[in-house]
Design a protein around this motif. Structure first.
Motif, PDB file in Angstrom:
ATOM      1  N   LEU A  88     -63.120 -11.249  77.009  1.00 34.73           N
ATOM      2  CA  LEU A  88     -64.280 -10.382  77.221  1.00 34.73           C
ATOM      3  C   LEU A  88     -64.927 -10.002  75.899  1.00 34.73           C
ATOM      4  O   LEU A  88     -66.151  -9.955  75.776  1.00 34.73           O
ATOM      5  CB  LEU A  88     -63.833  -9.122  77.964  1.00 34.73           C
ATOM      6  N   LEU A  89     -64.121  -9.722  74.923  1.00 37.53           N
ATOM      7  CA  LEU A  89     -64.646  -9.339  73.615  1.00 37.53           C
ATOM      8  C   LEU A  89     -65.371 -10.512  72.959  1.00 37.53           C
ATOM      9  O   LEU A  89     -66.427 -10.343  72.351  1.00 37.53           O
ATOM     10  CB  LEU A  89     -63.495  -8.865  72.729  1.00 37.53           C
ATOM     11  N   ARG A  90     -64.820 -11.664  73.125  1.00 40.84           N
ATOM     12  CA  ARG A  90     -65.440 -12.861  72.528  1.00 40.84           C
ATOM     13  C   ARG A  90     -66.801 -13.136  73.145  1.00 40.84           C
ATOM     14  O   ARG A  90     -67.707 -13.635  72.492  1.00 40.84           O
ATOM     15  CB  ARG A  90     -64.531 -14.062  72.732  1.00 40.84           C
ATOM     16  N   ARG A  91     -66.915 -12.790  74.409  1.00 41.02           N
ATOM     17  CA  ARG A  91     -68.203 -12.990  75.087  1.00 41.02           C
ATOM     18  C   ARG A  91     -69.295 -12.141  74.469  1.00 41.02           C
ATOM     19  O   ARG A  91     -70.467 -12.465  74.526  1.00 41.02           O
ATOM     20  CB  ARG A  91     -68.077 -12.594  76.552  1.00 41.02           C
ATOM     21  N   GLU A  92     -68.873 -11.023  73.905  1.00 38.27           N
ATOM     22  CA  GLU A  92     -69.854 -10.114  73.298  1.00 38.27           C
ATOM     23  C   GLU A  92     -70.066 -10.429  71.829  1.00 38.27           C
ATOM     24  O   GLU A  92     -70.761  -9.715  71.126  1.00 38.27           O
ATOM     25  CB  GLU A  92     -69.362  -8.677  73.479  1.00 38.27           C
ATOM     26  N   GLY A  93     -69.444 -11.483  71.400  1.00 32.54           N
ATOM     27  CA  GLY A  93     -69.641 -11.905  70.018  1.00 32.54           C
ATOM     28  C   GLY A  93     -68.624 -11.322  69.070  1.00 32.54           C
ATOM     29  O   GLY A  93     -68.755 -11.427  67.854  1.00 32.54           O
ATOM     30  N   ILE A  94     -67.602 -10.692  69.649  1.00 34.28           N
ATOM     31  CA  ILE A  94     -66.572 -10.099  68.809  1.00 34.28           C
ATOM     32  C   ILE A  94     -65.474 -11.127  68.517  1.00 34.28           C
ATOM     33  O   ILE A  94     -64.934 -11.721  69.440  1.00 34.28           O
ATOM     34  CB  ILE A  94     -65.961  -8.864  69.509  1.00 34.28           C
ATOM     35  N   GLU A  95     -65.196 -11.290  67.278  1.00 37.16           N
ATOM     36  CA  GLU A  95     -64.185 -12.271  66.890  1.00 37.16           C
ATOM     37  C   GLU A  95     -62.788 -11.665  67.007  1.00 37.16           C
ATOM     38  O   GLU A  95     -62.506 -10.608  66.465  1.00 37.16           O
ATOM     39  CB  GLU A  95     -64.445 -12.704  65.448  1.00 37.16           C
ATOM     40  N   VAL A  96     -61.948 -12.367  67.738  1.00 38.24           N
ATOM     41  CA  VAL A  96     -60.587 -11.866  67.937  1.00 38.24           C
ATOM     42  C   VAL A  96     -59.569 -12.921  67.507  1.00 38.24           C
ATOM     43  O   VAL A  96     -59.615 -14.052  67.956  1.00 38.24           O
ATOM     44  CB  VAL A  96     -60.352 -11.509  69.419  1.00 38.24           C
ATOM     45  N   VAL A  97     -58.692 -12.499  66.632  1.00 41.27           N
ATOM     46  CA  VAL A  97     -57.669 -13.421  66.153  1.00 41.27           C
ATOM     47  C   VAL A  97     -56.298 -12.770  66.274  1.00 41.27           C
ATOM     48  O   VAL A  97     -56.084 -11.672  65.770  1.00 41.27           O
ATOM     49  CB  VAL A  97     -57.926 -13.790  64.678  1.00 41.27           C
TER      50      VAL A  97
END
Length: 118
Positions: A88-97
């Motif tokens: 969900l966060l990635r969909r908003e353009g948030i990079e998650v690693v």
DNA sequence: CGTCTGACGCACG
DNA sequence: GCGTGCGCCAGAC
């Protein structure tokens, strides 16, 4: 308005939901920040607990935008597979690693700072 | 009414 | 810099 009618009967939980709903898309905040925003600094655990109680309301409250102080997705377990917090966060353009929000400081949205009255 | 838990945060070593 | 422990408040049993 009977005698048993209370204006703030909603309680601590709904208060958390209200603030969480104000989080803009592509932004994130921390549990402690929300806790402090609702007037209960130090009650960060309760915030997470409230979000855990969301259940079906996850669709109405962007709980995935709420992470811990480290920017880590501690509450990913509350999301069902296929719609994970990270996704969900990635969909908003948030990079998650590694279950951690990158540039967390830059994406951090402080409710106290953005909300005039509460 | 007492006890435990819980998606955190901070102090201490 | 990392691991551990305690405190925070509110709800469930």
């Amino acid at each position: 308005m009977t005698s048993k009618d209370k204006p703030k009967d909603q309680g601590f939980f709904d208060l958390v939901y209200e603030v969480a709903r104000l989080i803009p898309e592509g932004r994130v905040t921390s549990y402690g920040a929300i806790a402090a925003a609702i007037g209960s600094p130090g009650a960060a655990r309760m915030v997470g607990w409230a979000l855990n109680n969301l259940g079906p309301r996850l669709d109405d409250v962007p709980a995935h935008r709420v992470v811990n102080r480290n920017g880590m997705l501690t509450g990913k377990h509350a999301f069902r597979s296929g719609a994970s917090m990270e996704e969900l966060l990635r969909r908003e353009g948030i990079e998650v690693v590694d279950d951690k929000v990158q540039r967390f400081e830059m994406l951090f949205w402080d409710p106290i700072k953005e909300i005039p009255n509460l």
